[in-house]
Write a protein that holds these residues in place. Structure first.
Motif, mmCIF file in Angstrom:
data_model
loop_
_atom_site.group_PDB
_atom_site.id
_atom_site.type_symbol
_atom_site.label_atom_id
_atom_site.label_comp_id
_atom_site.label_asym_id
_atom_site.label_seq_id
_atom_site.Cartn_x
_atom_site.Cartn_y
_atom_site.Cartn_z
ATOM 1 N N TYR A 174 0.833 -1.199 0.000
ATOM 2 C CA TYR A 174 0.000 0.000 0.000
ATOM 3 C C TYR A 174 0.869 1.251 0.000
ATOM 4 O O TYR A 174 1.995 1.233 0.491
ATOM 5 C CB TYR A 174 -0.861 0.072 1.270
ATOM 6 C CG TYR A 174 -1.562 -1.180 1.681
ATOM 7 C CD1 TYR A 174 -0.924 -2.141 2.451
ATOM 8 C CD2 TYR A 174 -2.897 -1.402 1.328
ATOM 9 C CE1 TYR A 174 -1.570 -3.288 2.854
ATOM 10 C CE2 TYR A 174 -3.559 -2.558 1.746
ATOM 11 C CZ TYR A 174 -2.888 -3.490 2.497
ATOM 12 O OH TYR A 174 -3.542 -4.638 2.896
ATOM 13 N N TYR B 101 0.131 5.244 1.340
ATOM 14 C CA TYR B 101 -0.727 6.206 1.998
ATOM 15 C C TYR B 101 -0.003 7.540 2.040
ATOM 16 O O TYR B 101 1.220 7.591 1.957
ATOM 17 C CB TYR B 101 -1.030 5.780 3.442
ATOM 18 C CG TYR B 101 -1.971 4.619 3.562
ATOM 19 C CD1 TYR B 101 -1.514 3.318 3.418
ATOM 20 C CD2 TYR B 101 -3.311 4.833 3.807
ATOM 21 C CE1 TYR B 101 -2.387 2.252 3.507
ATOM 22 C CE2 TYR B 101 -4.194 3.772 3.907
ATOM 23 C CZ TYR B 101 -3.723 2.486 3.751
ATOM 24 O OH TYR B 101 -4.597 1.431 3.841
ATOM 25 N N LYS C 7 -5.332 13.558 8.587
ATOM 26 C CA LYS C 7 -5.398 12.116 8.770
ATOM 27 C C LYS C 7 -4.655 11.383 7.662
ATOM 28 O O LYS C 7 -4.256 11.962 6.650
ATOM 29 C CB LYS C 7 -6.851 11.657 8.837
ATOM 30 C CG LYS C 7 -7.604 11.689 7.520
ATOM 31 C CD LYS C 7 -8.964 11.039 7.722
ATOM 32 C CE LYS C 7 -9.669 10.823 6.407
ATOM 33 N NZ LYS C 7 -10.940 10.086 6.583
ATOM 34 N N VAL C 8 -4.463 10.114 7.875
ATOM 35 C CA VAL C 8 -3.783 9.277 6.893
ATOM 36 C C VAL C 8 -4.783 8.913 5.786
ATOM 37 O O VAL C 8 -5.864 8.418 6.054
ATOM 38 C CB VAL C 8 -3.241 8.006 7.577
ATOM 39 C CG1 VAL C 8 -2.540 7.124 6.565
ATOM 40 C CG2 VAL C 8 -2.310 8.368 8.717
ATOM 41 N N GLU C 9 -4.367 9.141 4.530
ATOM 42 C CA GLU C 9 -5.264 8.912 3.385
ATOM 43 C C GLU C 9 -4.750 7.763 2.521
ATOM 44 O O GLU C 9 -3.572 7.714 2.163
ATOM 45 C CB GLU C 9 -5.341 10.165 2.509
ATOM 46 C CG GLU C 9 -5.879 11.399 3.216
ATOM 47 C CD GLU C 9 -5.800 12.613 2.314
ATOM 48 O OE1 GLU C 9 -6.870 13.101 1.877
ATOM 49 O OE2 GLU C 9 -4.687 13.086 2.039
ATOM 50 N N PHE C 10 -5.645 6.890 2.162
ATOM 51 C CA PHE C 10 -5.312 5.775 1.288
ATOM 52 C C PHE C 10 -5.067 6.267 -0.135
ATOM 53 O O PHE C 10 -5.819 7.074 -0.670
ATOM 54 C CB PHE C 10 -6.470 4.772 1.300
ATOM 55 C CG PHE C 10 -6.387 3.684 0.273
ATOM 56 C CD1 PHE C 10 -7.165 3.743 -0.879
ATOM 57 C CD2 PHE C 10 -5.543 2.608 0.462
ATOM 58 C CE1 PHE C 10 -7.103 2.741 -1.826
ATOM 59 C CE2 PHE C 10 -5.472 1.595 -0.489
ATOM 60 C CZ PHE C 10 -6.250 1.660 -1.636
ATOM 61 N N GLN D 67 -17.568 4.201 6.052
ATOM 62 C CA GLN D 67 -16.784 5.227 6.719
ATOM 63 C C GLN D 67 -16.951 5.087 8.221
ATOM 64 O O GLN D 67 -17.973 4.605 8.700
ATOM 65 C CB GLN D 67 -17.265 6.627 6.295
ATOM 66 C CG GLN D 67 -17.065 6.943 4.831
ATOM 67 C CD GLN D 67 -15.636 7.291 4.499
ATOM 68 O OE1 GLN D 67 -14.861 7.639 5.374
ATOM 69 N NE2 GLN D 67 -15.276 7.201 3.226
ATOM 70 N N PHE E 142 -6.066 5.912 15.859
ATOM 71 C CA PHE E 142 -6.961 5.788 14.703
ATOM 72 C C PHE E 142 -7.773 4.508 14.803
ATOM 73 O O PHE E 142 -7.224 3.438 15.084
ATOM 74 C CB PHE E 142 -6.166 5.718 13.398
ATOM 75 C CG PHE E 142 -5.388 6.959 13.057
ATOM 76 C CD1 PHE E 142 -4.039 7.057 13.357
ATOM 77 C CD2 PHE E 142 -6.005 8.025 12.409
ATOM 78 C CE1 PHE E 142 -3.313 8.188 13.029
ATOM 79 C CE2 PHE E 142 -5.292 9.152 12.076
ATOM 80 C CZ PHE E 142 -3.939 9.233 12.391
ATOM 81 N N ILE F 89 -6.974 -0.399 3.883
ATOM 82 C CA ILE F 89 -7.312 0.062 5.224
ATOM 83 C C ILE F 89 -7.793 1.484 5.109
ATOM 84 O O ILE F 89 -7.099 2.336 4.560
ATOM 85 C CB ILE F 89 -6.083 -0.012 6.150
ATOM 86 C CG1 ILE F 89 -5.561 -1.459 6.226
ATOM 87 C CG2 ILE F 89 -6.436 0.501 7.536
ATOM 88 C CD1 ILE F 89 -4.187 -1.558 6.842
ATOM 89 N N ILE F 90 -8.985 1.732 5.599
ATOM 90 C CA ILE F 90 -9.528 3.083 5.606
ATOM 91 C C ILE F 90 -9.304 3.657 6.999
ATOM 92 O O ILE F 90 -9.838 3.139 7.982
ATOM 93 C CB ILE F 90 -11.033 3.086 5.282
ATOM 94 C CG1 ILE F 90 -11.287 2.410 3.935
ATOM 95 C CG2 ILE F 90 -11.567 4.508 5.288
ATOM 96 C CD1 ILE F 90 -10.632 3.107 2.773
ATOM 97 N N PHE F 91 -8.527 4.719 7.060
ATOM 98 C CA PHE F 91 -8.230 5.333 8.345
ATOM 99 C C PHE F 91 -9.380 6.220 8.791
ATOM 100 O O PHE F 91 -9.947 6.977 8.002
ATOM 101 C CB PHE F 91 -6.964 6.168 8.248
ATOM 102 C CG PHE F 91 -5.700 5.385 8.462
ATOM 103 C CD1 PHE F 91 -5.252 4.507 7.490
ATOM 104 C CD2 PHE F 91 -4.959 5.532 9.622
ATOM 105 C CE1 PHE F 91 -4.083 3.777 7.679
ATOM 106 C CE2 PHE F 91 -3.788 4.814 9.816
ATOM 107 C CZ PHE F 91 -3.347 3.937 8.849
ATOM 108 N N GLY F 92 -9.676 6.144 10.093
ATOM 109 C CA GLY F 92 -10.557 7.136 10.686
ATOM 110 C C GLY F 92 -9.804 8.445 10.840
ATOM 111 O O GLY F 92 -8.615 8.543 10.534
ATOM 112 N N SER F 93 -10.506 9.451 11.328
ATOM 113 C CA SER F 93 -9.908 10.781 11.440
ATOM 114 C C SER F 93 -8.936 10.883 12.611
ATOM 115 O O SER F 93 -8.106 11.781 12.652
ATOM 116 C CB SER F 93 -11.002 11.836 11.584
ATOM 117 O OG SER F 93 -11.885 11.488 12.626
#
Lengths: 115, 112
Positions: free
Chosen positions: A33, A35, A42-45, B3, B88, B100-104
Motif C-alpha cells: 500500500y 498512503y 489524517k492518513v489517506e489511502f 466510513q 486511529f 485500510i480506511i483510516f478514521g480521522s
C-alpha cells in the motif's frame, strides 16, 4: 524483527519535477500500500497492490501517480509532475503473510516537500 | 463506501487520568482495527476486533466492539506520557481488493 523500509526519508523537489519514492516491504507479505498524510491531517489511502497489479486506488491516485514492483523486493510510487499540494508524508505499508493476517506494517515514511 | 467517524478529535488529560476515544459507523462493520501514531512517527497496529461485543485488553488499553458492530471504543486507564499520540480506528476491507480506511483519529496529549 522484519520491517518496511522507505527511502529517502526526506525529498525536496521543484514543482513539475518527477519523484520516485521507494519502499522495501516485508519479504513474505502479499499486499502493498501507499498512503499519504498531509501535515496535521489524517492518513489517506492512495493505492493497494496485489499479485503484481493495482487492486484498488483512491480518487487522489490520478494519472500523475503510478506504482511499480520492478523486482521481487522493491515497491515504488512515482509522481510524474509534482504539485505544491503533493507535499506530504508518504507511507508505504505491507500486510498479508497468510490467511487472516490483516495487520499492516508501515514504513517510517518519506517526507516530500514540493517547492 | 463504508466510513467511520471518530470522536473526540483532541483530548488533553492530566497524567494518571483515563482516556476514551469512540468510533462510530452508520453501517455494520466487518471489523475494526486500531492503530497508534506517535508524534512524527508512523502508524503502528494495535489490535483488530471482529466479533460482535468483543472486548480485548492490552495492559492499560481496553478495546470494545459494539454488539451491533457499528461502534468501537478504546479506553486507556491511568494514562502515562508514553500514551501520547494519535489513535486511529480503521476499517480493513478485504474482498476483491484490500485496503485500510483510516478514521480521522483522536490526538491525545498529556500534562505531566
Amino acid at each position: 524483527e522484519p520491517e518496511v523500509t522507505q527511502t529517502p526519508s526526506h525529498q525536496v523537489t521543484q514543482m513539475g519535477q518527477e519523484v520516485i519514492l521507494r519502499c522495501v516491504p516485508i519479504s513474505n507479505h502479499l499486499y502493498f500500500y501507499w498512503y499519504r498524510q498531509i501535515l496535521g491531517q489524517k492518513v489517506e489511502f492512495l493505492v493497494s497492490f496485489y499479485n503484481n497489479e493495482i487492486s484498488e486506488k483512491s480518487e487522489i491516485f490520478d494519472d500523475q501517480f503510478s506504482v511499480e514492483r520492478p523486482d521481487g523486493s522493491n515497491f515504488t510510487l512515482k509522481i510524474r509532475s509534482t504539485k505544491l499540494e503533493d507535499s506530504a508524508m508518504y507511507f508505504c505499508a505491507s500486510s498479508g503473510e497468510g490467511v487472516g493476517s490483516t495487520e499492516a506494517f508501515f514504513g517510517q515514511g518519506t517526507r516530500l516537500t514540493v517547492v | 463506501g463504508q466510513q467511520v467517524m471518530q470522536i473526540p478529535q483532541y483530548q488533553h488529560v492530566q497524567e494518571g487520568e483515563d482516556f476514551t476515544t469512540y468510533c462510530n459507523s452508520s453501517t455494520t462493520l466487518s471489523n475494526i482495527q486500531w492503530y497508534k501514531q506517535r508524534p512524527g512517527g508512523h502508524p503502528v497496529f494495535l489490535i483488530q476486533l471482529v466479533k460482535s461485543g468483543e472486548v480485548k485488553k492490552q495492559k492499560r488499553l481496553t478495546f470494545q466492539f459494539g454488539e451491533a458492530k457499528k461502534n468501537s471504543s478504546l479506553h486507556i486507564t491511568a494514562t502515562q506520557t508514553t500514551d501520547v499520540g494519535t489513535y486511529f480506528c480503521n476499517l480493513y476491507l478485504y474482498s476483491s481488493a484490500s485496503k485500510i480506511i483510516f478514521g480521522s483519529g483522536t490526538r491525545l496529549s498529556i500534562r505531566p
